[in-house]
Scaffold this active site. Structure first.
Site, PDB file in Angstrom:
ATOM      1  N   CYS A   1       0.833  -1.201   0.000  1.00  0.00           N
ATOM      2  CA  CYS A   1       0.000   0.000   0.000  1.00  0.00           C
ATOM      3  C   CYS A   1       0.869   1.254   0.000  1.00  0.00           C
ATOM      4  O   CYS A   1       1.721   1.427   0.881  1.00  0.00           O
ATOM      5  CB  CYS A   1      -0.910   0.010   1.227  1.00  0.00           C
ATOM      6  SG  CYS A   1      -1.871   1.527   1.398  1.00  0.00           S
TER       7      CYS A   1
ATOM      8  N   CYS B   1       0.554   3.598   3.365  1.00  0.00           N
ATOM      9  CA  CYS B   1       1.074   3.202   4.673  1.00  0.00           C
ATOM     10  C   CYS B   1       2.437   3.860   4.891  1.00  0.00           C
ATOM     11  O   CYS B   1       3.122   4.226   3.928  1.00  0.00           O
ATOM     12  CB  CYS B   1       1.208   1.679   4.748  1.00  0.00           C
ATOM     13  SG  CYS B   1      -0.360   0.799   4.868  1.00  0.00           S
TER      14      CYS B   1
ATOM     15  N   HIS C   1      -3.750   0.945   8.342  1.00  0.00           N
ATOM     16  CA  HIS C   1      -4.285   0.505   7.049  1.00  0.00           C
ATOM     17  C   HIS C   1      -5.680  -0.090   7.175  1.00  0.00           C
ATOM     18  O   HIS C   1      -6.508   0.034   6.258  1.00  0.00           O
ATOM     19  CB  HIS C   1      -3.342  -0.528   6.417  1.00  0.00           C
ATOM     20  CG  HIS C   1      -3.803  -1.040   5.087  1.00  0.00           C
ATOM     21  ND1 HIS C   1      -3.534  -0.368   3.908  1.00  0.00           N
ATOM     22  CD2 HIS C   1      -4.511  -2.152   4.743  1.00  0.00           C
ATOM     23  CE1 HIS C   1      -4.062  -1.051   2.898  1.00  0.00           C
ATOM     24  NE2 HIS C   1      -4.659  -2.123   3.379  1.00  0.00           N
TER      25      HIS C   1
ATOM     26  N   ASN D   1     -14.049   9.077  -0.754  1.00  0.00           N
ATOM     27  CA  ASN D   1     -14.722   7.930  -1.348  1.00  0.00           C
ATOM     28  C   ASN D   1     -14.363   6.716  -0.491  1.00  0.00           C
ATOM     29  O   ASN D   1     -13.196   6.461  -0.248  1.00  0.00           O
ATOM     30  CB  ASN D   1     -14.241   7.672  -2.778  1.00  0.00           C
ATOM     31  CG  ASN D   1     -14.509   8.843  -3.704  1.00  0.00           C
ATOM     32  OD1 ASN D   1     -15.498   9.551  -3.551  1.00  0.00           O
ATOM     33  ND2 ASN D   1     -13.630   9.050  -4.673  1.00  0.00           N
TER      34      ASN D   1
ATOM     35  N   HIS E   1      -6.609   1.869   1.907  1.00  0.00           N
ATOM     36  CA  HIS E   1      -6.179   2.622   3.084  1.00  0.00           C
ATOM     37  C   HIS E   1      -7.139   3.792   3.319  1.00  0.00           C
ATOM     38  O   HIS E   1      -7.555   4.444   2.356  1.00  0.00           O
ATOM     39  CB  HIS E   1      -4.756   3.154   2.860  1.00  0.00           C
ATOM     40  CG  HIS E   1      -4.090   3.642   4.092  1.00  0.00           C
ATOM     41  ND1 HIS E   1      -3.116   2.925   4.746  1.00  0.00           N
ATOM     42  CD2 HIS E   1      -4.253   4.784   4.812  1.00  0.00           C
ATOM     43  CE1 HIS E   1      -2.698   3.605   5.797  1.00  0.00           C
ATOM     44  NE2 HIS E   1      -3.381   4.733   5.859  1.00  0.00           N
TER      45      HIS E   1
ATOM     46  N   HIS F   1      -8.466   7.126   3.378  1.00  0.00           N
ATOM     47  CA  HIS F   1      -7.949   8.379   2.838  1.00  0.00           C
ATOM     48  C   HIS F   1      -9.054   9.126   2.102  1.00  0.00           C
ATOM     49  O   HIS F   1     -10.097   8.563   1.777  1.00  0.00           O
ATOM     50  CB  HIS F   1      -6.777   8.123   1.886  1.00  0.00           C
ATOM     51  CG  HIS F   1      -7.191   7.541   0.562  1.00  0.00           C
ATOM     52  ND1 HIS F   1      -7.611   6.226   0.424  1.00  0.00           N
ATOM     53  CD2 HIS F   1      -7.258   8.084  -0.677  1.00  0.00           C
ATOM     54  CE1 HIS F   1      -7.906   5.984  -0.838  1.00  0.00           C
ATOM     55  NE2 HIS F   1      -7.716   7.095  -1.535  1.00  0.00           N
TER      56      HIS F   1
ATOM     57  N   GLN G   1      -9.529  12.914  -0.607  1.00  0.00           N
ATOM     58  CA  GLN G   1      -8.834  13.719  -1.597  1.00  0.00           C
ATOM     59  C   GLN G   1      -9.284  15.168  -1.503  1.00  0.00           C
ATOM     60  O   GLN G   1     -10.321  15.477  -0.921  1.00  0.00           O
ATOM     61  CB  GLN G   1      -9.099  13.186  -3.004  1.00  0.00           C
ATOM     62  CG  GLN G   1      -8.623  11.757  -3.217  1.00  0.00           C
ATOM     63  CD  GLN G   1      -8.879  11.271  -4.634  1.00  0.00           C
ATOM     64  OE1 GLN G   1      -8.291  11.758  -5.594  1.00  0.00           O
ATOM     65  NE2 GLN G   1      -9.779  10.298  -4.769  1.00  0.00           N
TER      66      GLN G   1
END
Length: 361
Positions: A70, A73, A116, A156, A167, A169, A171
């Site tokens: 990933c 991470c 994660h 999303n 992971h 997250h 944007q």
């Protein structure tokens, strides 16, 4: 909060946001990366009047890597990622495969936690508050770029949404124009202001919802409700009770209360279909896929929206899922995709009732 800005090996900016003031972030990106080359351009549709980002370089972006590869991470030993340090609280960095770049705006990735296997809803209130500070800081910084007119922070969640990195997250897109959704809201606000002799449309909507049956949860500074004309099966709008145009305008009381209210909302979304309270679904139902989208006023001129100024816009977050019932998704088919006319199978009043039923313990 402590903020530390650095550069990755290919020149992209990376920023650490830490809860501790004594955190030291001096790790170097050891990857042999070439400078990122993008081919993003903005094309305007002459018939619809909206804009499309053409970004063919994104075809090569990272796609569902295994957990031990990933890129979000922390780096560990010889396994090098987008984050050079071995740990972090919250990190923001320029997207390696941006939809918008240069004169066409900017795209950033926001990593909510180094864990994660976590999700936003599993963060502590302190961690969620730090994410809010990061969103606010990035909104401020990006608004000063000459190519940026509107800043959009979003998350999303779930493979069903199209997420390619598991992971936790989100944007941030910094657009060089006012987005079509925002333009529609501003035109509606302008028309309402003229028709009523100065009344604010967002205030009117919030007043009506507060007095109705679709409120999901309410705090001293925030209220969450399913809107009267919800587009999605389960859709919630989260408003600060004091109208502000963007995240920068939130006062201390709203900032302090936000993590508690938002985390409760996310946890309820994860309980809609899990069947633990005797409702539909089963305990093995995958986590609810969702999109969480902050709506902020544009930073550019608003002359085209007759009589409306930035302060007339109301910051709010829209949270919705594309799952309409256990094991079934809401697809944007002919009417939605072809004509932009949504058909919602779940009455908003039922959705609000369901979200009240699944209050987390």
């Amino acid at each position: 909060m402590k903020k530390t800005s650095t550069r990755l090996a290919d020149g992209r900016e990376l920023i650490y946001y830490d809860l501790r003031d004594d955190s030291v972030r001096d790790s170097i990106d050891r990857r042999p990366l070439d400078r990122t080359v993008t081919t993003s351009e903005i094309r305007r549709d002459p018939l619809l009047g909206d804009s499309v980002a053409i970004a063919s370089h994104r075809q090569g972006r990272t796609y569902h890597p295994p957990a031990d590869e990933c890129p979000l991470c922390p780096s560990a030993g010889d396994r090098l990622s987008e984050i050079p340090d071995s740990s972090y609280d919250v990190v923001v960095f320029e997207n390696r495969f941006p939809s918008l770049a240069g004169d066409s705006g900017r795209c950033e990735v926001v990593c909510f936690t180094s864990d994660h296997n976590a999700s936003f809803g599993e963060l502590t209130e302190e961690q969620a508050g730090l994410v809010l500070e990061a969103w606010t800081d990035r909104t401020s910084e990006l608004s000063h770029l000459p190519s940026v007119e509107q800043v959009f922070c979003f998350e999303n969640r779930g493979a069903e949404i199209g997420v390619t990195l598991q992971h936790p997250h989100g944007q941030i897109y910094a657009y060089p124009f006012t987005t079509p959704r925002t333009a529609l809201m501003l035109r509606s606000a302008a028309a309402h202001k003229e028709m009523t002799g100065g009344e604010n449309l967002f205030d009117a909507v919030l007043e009506r919802e507060l007095a109705g049956e679709r409120v999901v949860l309410e705090g001293e500074h925030w209220v969450a409700f399913v809107p009267y004309a919800a587009h999605w099966p389960y859709e919630v709008h989260l408003y600060p009770k004091r109208r502000v145009p963007d995240l920068l305008g939130l006062d201390e009381g709203a900032r302090t209360e936000f993590p508690k209210v938002y985390l409760e909302l996310l946890r309820r979304f994860d309980r809609i279909f899990d069947g633990r309270d005797g409702g539909e679904g089963s305990a093995g139902e995958p986590p609810t896929p969702y999109i969480a989208a902050w709506h902020q006023a544009p930073f550019g001129a608003l002359e085209e929206f007759d009589g409306v100024v930035r302060e007339d816009f109301a910051l709010h977050l829209e949270l919705f899922t594309i799952r309409r019932t256990s094991g079934k998704l809401k697809f944007l088919a002919g009417s939605e995709s072809g004509m932009n006319v949504f058909i919602n199978d779940v009455p908003p009043e039922h959705a609000a009732e369901r979200l009240r039923e699944v209050a987390s313990s």
